[in-house]
Write an enzyme that holds these catalytic residues in place. Structure first.
Site, PDB file in Angstrom:
ATOM      1  N   GLU A   1       5.580  -3.553   0.863  1.00  0.00           N
ATOM      2  CA  GLU A   1       5.757  -3.144  -0.541  1.00  0.00           C
ATOM      3  C   GLU A   1       4.974  -1.868  -0.725  1.00  0.00           C
ATOM      4  OE1 GLU A   1       7.835  -3.953  -2.624  1.00  0.00           O
ATOM      5  OE2 GLU A   1       8.534  -5.711  -1.531  1.00  0.00           O
TER       6      GLU A   1
ATOM      7  N   VAL B   1       1.174   4.692   5.247  1.00  0.00           N
ATOM      8  CA  VAL B   1       0.670   3.625   6.122  1.00  0.00           C
ATOM      9  C   VAL B   1       1.758   2.583   6.352  1.00  0.00           C
ATOM     10  CG1 VAL B   1      -1.040   1.790   6.361  1.00  0.00           C
ATOM     11  CG2 VAL B   1      -1.732   4.008   5.449  1.00  0.00           C
TER      12      VAL B   1
ATOM     13  N   GLY C   1       0.835  -1.201   0.000  1.00  0.00           N
ATOM     14  CA  GLY C   1       0.000   0.000   0.000  1.00  0.00           C
ATOM     15  C   GLY C   1       0.861   1.237   0.000  1.00  0.00           C
ATOM     16  N   SER C   2       0.343   2.297   0.616  1.00  0.00           N
ATOM     17  CA  SER C   2       1.027   3.591   0.561  1.00  0.00           C
ATOM     18  C   SER C   2       2.234   3.620   1.503  1.00  0.00           C
ATOM     19  CB  SER C   2       0.053   4.697   0.963  1.00  0.00           C
ATOM     20  OG  SER C   2      -0.347   4.514   2.304  1.00  0.00           O
ATOM     21  N   ASN C   3       3.154   4.531   1.218  1.00  0.00           N
ATOM     22  CA  ASN C   3       4.333   4.694   2.086  1.00  0.00           C
ATOM     23  C   ASN C   3       3.941   5.181   3.466  1.00  0.00           C
ATOM     24  OD1 ASN C   3       5.534   4.535  -0.596  1.00  0.00           O
ATOM     25  ND2 ASN C   3       7.398   4.869   0.573  1.00  0.00           N
TER      26      ASN C   3
ATOM     27  N   GLU D   1       4.415   9.987  -5.649  1.00  0.00           N
ATOM     28  CA  GLU D   1       3.649   8.974  -6.381  1.00  0.00           C
ATOM     29  C   GLU D   1       2.240   9.515  -6.626  1.00  0.00           C
ATOM     30  OE1 GLU D   1       2.404   5.277  -4.353  1.00  0.00           O
ATOM     31  OE2 GLU D   1       3.195   4.245  -6.110  1.00  0.00           O
TER      32      GLU D   1
HETATM   33  N1  LIG Z   1       2.144   0.241  -3.715  1.00  0.00           N
HETATM   34  C1  LIG Z   1       0.915  -0.039  -4.063  1.00  0.00           C
HETATM   35  O1  LIG Z   1       0.666  -1.041  -4.707  1.00  0.00           O
HETATM   36  C2  LIG Z   1      -0.176   0.858  -3.637  1.00  0.00           C
HETATM   37  C3  LIG Z   1       0.075   2.177  -3.342  1.00  0.00           C
HETATM   38  N2  LIG Z   1      -0.941   2.974  -2.977  1.00  0.00           N
HETATM   39  C4  LIG Z   1      -0.646   4.411  -2.723  1.00  0.00           C
HETATM   40  O2  LIG Z   1      -1.391   4.843  -1.620  1.00  0.00           O
HETATM   41  C5  LIG Z   1      -2.270   5.897  -1.946  1.00  0.00           C
HETATM   42  C6  LIG Z   1      -3.544   5.802  -1.126  1.00  0.00           C
HETATM   43  O3  LIG Z   1      -4.190   4.555  -1.352  1.00  0.00           O
HETATM   44  P1  LIG Z   1      -4.857   3.779  -0.140  1.00  0.00           P
HETATM   45  O4  LIG Z   1      -5.744   2.721  -0.597  1.00  0.00           O
HETATM   46  O5  LIG Z   1      -5.446   4.772   0.796  1.00  0.00           O
HETATM   47  O6  LIG Z   1      -3.567   3.046   0.502  1.00  0.00           O
HETATM   48  P2  LIG Z   1      -3.370   2.576   1.988  1.00  0.00           P
HETATM   49  O7  LIG Z   1      -1.936   2.392   2.242  1.00  0.00           O
HETATM   50  O8  LIG Z   1      -4.163   3.425   2.899  1.00  0.00           O
HETATM   51  O9  LIG Z   1      -4.106   1.135   2.000  1.00  0.00           O
HETATM   52  C7  LIG Z   1      -3.491  -0.121   1.809  1.00  0.00           C
HETATM   53  C8  LIG Z   1      -4.075  -1.124   2.813  1.00  0.00           C
HETATM   54  O10 LIG Z   1      -3.703  -0.740   4.145  1.00  0.00           O
HETATM   55  C9  LIG Z   1      -4.873  -0.596   4.959  1.00  0.00           C
HETATM   56  N3  LIG Z   1      -4.648   0.395   6.005  1.00  0.00           N
HETATM   57  C10 LIG Z   1      -5.016   1.714   6.023  1.00  0.00           C
HETATM   58  N4  LIG Z   1      -4.651   2.292   7.175  1.00  0.00           N
HETATM   59  C11 LIG Z   1      -4.032   1.339   7.922  1.00  0.00           C
HETATM   60  C12 LIG Z   1      -3.426   1.321   9.204  1.00  0.00           C
HETATM   61  N5  LIG Z   1      -3.401   2.402   9.981  1.00  0.00           N
HETATM   62  N6  LIG Z   1      -2.876   0.164   9.640  1.00  0.00           N
HETATM   63  C13 LIG Z   1      -2.876  -0.938   8.876  1.00  0.00           C
HETATM   64  N7  LIG Z   1      -3.465  -0.991   7.651  1.00  0.00           N
HETATM   65  C14 LIG Z   1      -4.019   0.134   7.181  1.00  0.00           C
HETATM   66  C15 LIG Z   1      -5.942  -0.220   3.969  1.00  0.00           C
HETATM   67  O11 LIG Z   1      -7.217  -0.364   4.520  1.00  0.00           O
HETATM   68  P3  LIG Z   1      -8.491   0.422   3.902  1.00  0.00           P
HETATM   69  O12 LIG Z   1      -8.986  -0.431   2.837  1.00  0.00           O
HETATM   70  O13 LIG Z   1      -9.434   0.553   5.014  1.00  0.00           O
HETATM   71  O14 LIG Z   1      -7.977   1.744   3.431  1.00  0.00           O
HETATM   72  C16 LIG Z   1      -5.608  -1.163   2.829  1.00  0.00           C
HETATM   73  O15 LIG Z   1      -6.046  -2.472   3.114  1.00  0.00           O
HETATM   74  C17 LIG Z   1      -2.432   5.761  -3.449  1.00  0.00           C
HETATM   75  O16 LIG Z   1      -2.772   6.950  -4.062  1.00  0.00           O
HETATM   76  C18 LIG Z   1      -1.072   5.279  -3.865  1.00  0.00           C
HETATM   77  O17 LIG Z   1      -0.204   6.378  -3.994  1.00  0.00           O
HETATM   78  C19 LIG Z   1      -2.217   2.495  -2.862  1.00  0.00           C
HETATM   79  C20 LIG Z   1      -2.531   1.205  -3.142  1.00  0.00           C
HETATM   80  C21 LIG Z   1      -1.510   0.288  -3.588  1.00  0.00           C
END
Ligand SMILES: NC(=O)C1=CN([C@@H]2O[C@H](COP(=O)(O)OP(=O)(O)OC[C@H]3O[C@@H](n4cnc5c(N)ncnc54)[C@H](OP(=O)(O)O)[C@@H]3O)[C@@H](O)[C@H]2O)C=CC1
Ligand SMILES: O=C(O)CCC(=O)C(=O)O
Length: 488
Positions: A255, A237, A233-235, A390
């Protein structure tokens, strides 16, 4: 208009049973191509649900880890067969729930099937080495044991492939799983878990808990009975996940983002470079961590490359991913749409030249979705926000360079290091790029996106926790080495 008739509610899967969240709360998972199209209702779970899931995973661990590797592999083979049988249905759900085009969703589902088959085979491969002991009567060897209960936290952009490239090796190596998918793609996640149930996976081995990141994701990270956390996910988080995991001594794997460059040199096949830039940057509407974002073009070919790129981008058909004429679907959510539009605004405000795109698409058939035009900027300087952060949208930044050295210096001048490509016919240039580019995935005459499941995947710098996923590399995260000495 709200299309609400016969809409299914998807439940959590805990200890082999489909159960509603203890909170009693659900939310609609909507189609980003048409916000009025509800795909299903999904659970907003609370900590009680997570507690039950962790307890079930803990309880299932001892019998699952005691099964032989080939026996666990057999379950993965069966899951692959069920997923293959349901592939069209699951791909259609993915397109409706996440927005990528149906051919892309079918490709991802096929990747999921291949991942399951690859890790099914892992059950048959060696897990250790015999090491000569200084004691001539002793036998010394290594073996591997599972981590235990693993927390799997996944994003919405690859709702089948990413959960499977984490869960398949976790299961193959004897771990049990608590799976928290992104809220945006929880229906697709539920269907994946249905495939596992249909394949006869024993109760408690995989537990699905839908819900928010701050409640369920954070709860997984902090739970003392979860031994390892794998996150994409995002950097922002990811960094928090890593810090909390370190604080309680849990193993973790992150990742995260990318700001992936393509370098086009003057001896490049320009048609190939244009096609790869468009495909790598704009497929899945740029919502890949491996998506091309910055394009460094050598001065001598800058103008012809730009013209070819613009004419190709202007041909792109944007629309509902279910429509066979569509090449690029919507962004995943309204939040993501506003985020991408704000980056585009910032690009203009900071002085980049908008060559094409840049607008939200609101024509009659698109107005209820989260569509943005494929966008190309030039005159982008290294300090601009669109050159550093990003964007996760269909936005390309063209940057003119004079030499390969300059391209490499600028390409490396960001906190990310996930994926990078070069287009050239010169072997010396290829070798310099392979050696000097700071990225976990370097590709020559090929696009930045599209990882292969049998090879290690992960980034340098802030793109990952320096660990690698997929291929045989997965064994490093999902197991611990035990060194054994035996004397008769
Ligand atoms: N590297 C990659 O493949 C990805 C990068 N991103 C980047 O992140 C940005 C935002 O996307 P977003 O979906 O909000 O990404 P997030 O990092 O918020 O979400 C990724 C996962 O982490 C979960 N999460 C959120 N907050 C927490 C926490 N405090 N502790 C543990 N897990 C958590 C999310 O849950 P929930 O579904 O509730 O949000 C989701 O399942 C994008 O614009 C992009 O730049 C996003 C997706 C993939
Ligand atoms: O490019 C790919 O195939 C995978 C991309 C990816 O892992 C991601 O976007 O999270």
């Amino acid at each position: 208009m709200t299309l609400t008739t016969g809409i299914q509610t998807y439940l959590n899967y805990i200890d082999g049973k489909w159960v509603p969240a203890s909170t009693g709360e659900v939310e609609a998972s909507i189609n980003p191509a048409n916000r009025h199209d509800v795909i299903g209702y999904v659970q907003i779970s609370g900590r009680d649900d997570l507690e039950k899931a962790v307890a079930a995973a803990k309880n299932a661990l001892s019998s699952w880890r005691k099964r032989s590797g080939p026996e666990r592999g057999e379950f993965l083979h069966r899951m692959a067969n069920v997923l293959e049988r349901r592939a069209d249905e699951i791909a259609e759900t993915m397109t409706r729930e996440m927005g990528k085009t149906l051919p892309e969703a079918k490709g991802e589902t096929a990747r999921g099937i291949a991942l399951l088959r690859y890790y099914a085979g892992e059950g048959m491969r060696k897990v250790g080495d015999v090491i000569p002991s200084t004691d001539s009567e002793g036998l010394m060897f290594t073996t591997r044991v599972p981590l235990g209960v693993v927390g799997v936290i996944t994003p919405w952009n690859f709702p089948v492939a990413i959960p499977l490239w984490k869960m398949a090796p976790a299961l193959a190596y004897g771990n049990t799983v608590v799976f928290k998918p992104a809220e945006e793609t929880a229906v697709t996640a539920a269907k994946l878990v249905e495939c596992m149930e249909e394949a006869g996976l024993p109760a408690g081995v995989v537990n699905l808990v839908m819900g928010s990141g701050p409640v369920i994701g954070q709860g997984i990270v902090d739970h003392p009975d979860i031994s390892g956390i794998t996150f994409t996910g995002s950097n922002e988080v990811g960094r928090r996940v890593g810090q909390r995991a370190v604080a309680r001594g849990a193993k973790f794997q992150l990742e995260m983002g990318g700001k992936n460059p393509v370098i086009v040199l003057e001896d490049a096949d320009l048609d190939l470079a244009v096609e790869a830039t468009v495909s790598g940057g704009l497929r899945t509407a740029g919502q890949k961590c491996t998506a091309t974002s910055r394009v460094f073009v050598q001065s001598a070919v800058y103008d012809p490359f730009k013209e070819k790129l613009l004419s190709r981008v202007k041909e792109i058909q944007v629309g509902d991913g279910m429509d066979p004429r569509t090449w690029m679907g919507p962004l995943v959510s309204e939040e993501q749409l506003h985020r991408v539009l704000s980056y585009i605004r910032k690009g203009v405000e900071e002085g980049a030249t908008l060559l094409c795109g840049g607008r939200r698409l609101e024509e009659e058939n698109l107005k209820d979705g989260f569509f943005v035009e494929p966008t190309v900027f030039e005159d982008v300087t290294p300090e601009m926000t669109i050159a550093r952060e990003e964007i996760f949208g269909p936005v390309l930044a063209l940057i003119r360079v004079d030499t390969l050295e300059e391209a490499l210096r600028l390409a490396n001048d960001v906190p990310y290091g996930l994926s990078a490509s070069i287009f050239t016919r010169d072997i010396g240039n290829m070798l310099s790029f392979i050696d000097e580019m700071d990225a976990g995935l370097v590709r020559v005459n090929a696009e930045t996106a599209g990882v292969e499941l049998q090879a290690p995947f992960g980034g340098m710098k802030q793109s990952s926790s320096h660990s690698r996923e997929q291929g045989r590399a997965a064994i490093e995260f999902f197991t611990s080495i035990k060194t054994v000495f035996v004397k008769g």
